[in-house]
Design a protein around this motif. Sequence first.
Motif, PDB file in Angstrom:
ATOM      1  N   GLU A 226       0.841  -1.195   0.000  1.00  0.00           N
ATOM      2  CA  GLU A 226       0.000   0.000   0.000  1.00  0.00           C
ATOM      3  C   GLU A 226       0.879   1.249   0.000  1.00  0.00           C
ATOM      4  O   GLU A 226       2.023   1.215   0.444  1.00  0.00           O
ATOM      5  CB  GLU A 226      -0.846   0.011   1.280  1.00  0.00           C
ATOM      6  N   ASP A 227       0.316   2.341  -0.489  1.00  0.00           N
ATOM      7  CA  ASP A 227       1.069   3.598  -0.438  1.00  0.00           C
ATOM      8  C   ASP A 227       1.091   4.188   0.965  1.00  0.00           C
ATOM      9  O   ASP A 227       2.136   4.570   1.473  1.00  0.00           O
ATOM     10  CB  ASP A 227       0.496   4.620  -1.452  1.00  0.00           C
TER      11      ASP A 227
ATOM     12  N   ASP B 258      -3.867   5.268   6.484  1.00  0.00           N
ATOM     13  CA  ASP B 258      -4.465   6.491   7.016  1.00  0.00           C
ATOM     14  C   ASP B 258      -5.439   6.088   8.131  1.00  0.00           C
ATOM     15  O   ASP B 258      -5.025   5.846   9.253  1.00  0.00           O
ATOM     16  CB  ASP B 258      -5.143   7.200   5.842  1.00  0.00           C
ATOM     17  N   THR B 259      -6.715   5.931   7.822  1.00  0.00           N
ATOM     18  CA  THR B 259      -7.660   5.457   8.846  1.00  0.00           C
ATOM     19  C   THR B 259      -7.405   3.987   9.172  1.00  0.00           C
ATOM     20  O   THR B 259      -7.740   3.516  10.246  1.00  0.00           O
ATOM     21  CB  THR B 259      -9.121   5.587   8.364  1.00  0.00           C
ATOM     22  N   GLY B 260      -6.826   3.253   8.208  1.00  0.00           N
ATOM     23  CA  GLY B 260      -6.555   1.831   8.384  1.00  0.00           C
ATOM     24  C   GLY B 260      -7.669   0.948   7.844  1.00  0.00           C
ATOM     25  O   GLY B 260      -7.546  -0.276   7.825  1.00  0.00           O
TER      26      GLY B 260
ATOM     27  N   THR C 222      -8.776   0.398   4.792  1.00  0.00           N
ATOM     28  CA  THR C 222      -8.427  -0.370   3.593  1.00  0.00           C
ATOM     29  C   THR C 222      -7.638  -1.620   3.966  1.00  0.00           C
ATOM     30  O   THR C 222      -7.975  -2.725   3.529  1.00  0.00           O
ATOM     31  CB  THR C 222      -7.575   0.495   2.628  1.00  0.00           C
TER      32      THR C 222
ATOM     33  N   LYS D  93       0.328   7.185   8.725  1.00  0.00           N
ATOM     34  CA  LYS D  93      -0.103   8.363   9.494  1.00  0.00           C
ATOM     35  C   LYS D  93      -0.830   7.863  10.741  1.00  0.00           C
ATOM     36  O   LYS D  93      -2.054   7.788  10.761  1.00  0.00           O
ATOM     37  CB  LYS D  93      -1.067   9.220   8.660  1.00  0.00           C
TER      38      LYS D  93
ATOM     39  N   VAL E 223      -0.301  14.218   1.823  1.00  0.00           N
ATOM     40  CA  VAL E 223       0.927  14.120   1.039  1.00  0.00           C
ATOM     41  C   VAL E 223       0.667  13.586  -0.369  1.00  0.00           C
ATOM     42  O   VAL E 223      -0.314  12.881  -0.615  1.00  0.00           O
ATOM     43  CB  VAL E 223       1.973  13.222   1.749  1.00  0.00           C
TER      44      VAL E 223
END
Length: 174
Positions: free
Chosen positions: A97-98, A101-103, A105, A129, A151
């Motif tokens: 994954e890139d 974030d929230t997690g 995915t 993050k 980003v």
Amino acid sequence: MAEHVEVMLSEDEIGQRIRKIGERISKDYEGKSVHLICILKGASFFMCELAKRITVPVSIDFMSLSSYGSSTESAGVVSIKKDIEEPLDGRHVIVVEDIVDTGRTLKYLKELLKDRGAADVKLCALLDKPDRRVVDVEADYIGFKIPDEFVVGYGLDYDQRYRNLPYIGAVKFD
Ligand code: IMP
Ligand code: MG
């Protein structure tokens, strides 16, 4: 709205870090092969560089999901836009994954790919993050932990732009 991009991680720093992750993975999977599942489109640049640094046998597949709309806020729901093509039975899967974030995915993917018969599923993300996490999920391999800023670059986009930047930059709204 106008915006500009400030460099956060240089091409050099990213390259060196990816080399390290490749070494780690090569050690961890010694005597086995790994099946990389690249999450399109963002992780494609990272996956290519990472795959080149792994010394055990590698196979690759691609999946496209949506959890983000076109803005900088998560929609909160994950759906499959393009599914993988290879069967997973008995394979040692690493989801590439890139950014976490929230997690949502990665959590969704880990459960889904396990259910589909992978021997094991690990998660590898270029960026993390942690301040933004909503669901409880940790990547097994992480390039860089970054502050809560939006980003772009190295595959990551803002409204489909900036993916081609060779570095990671923070978007600043003027
Ligand atoms: P999560 O399910 O919230 O962890 O969402 C992760 C996905 O959101 C990533 O694969 C990116 O596509 C997108 N995303 C999260 N943060 C950023 C960011 O700072 N820039 C670009 N895309 C992001
Ligand atoms: Mg993505």
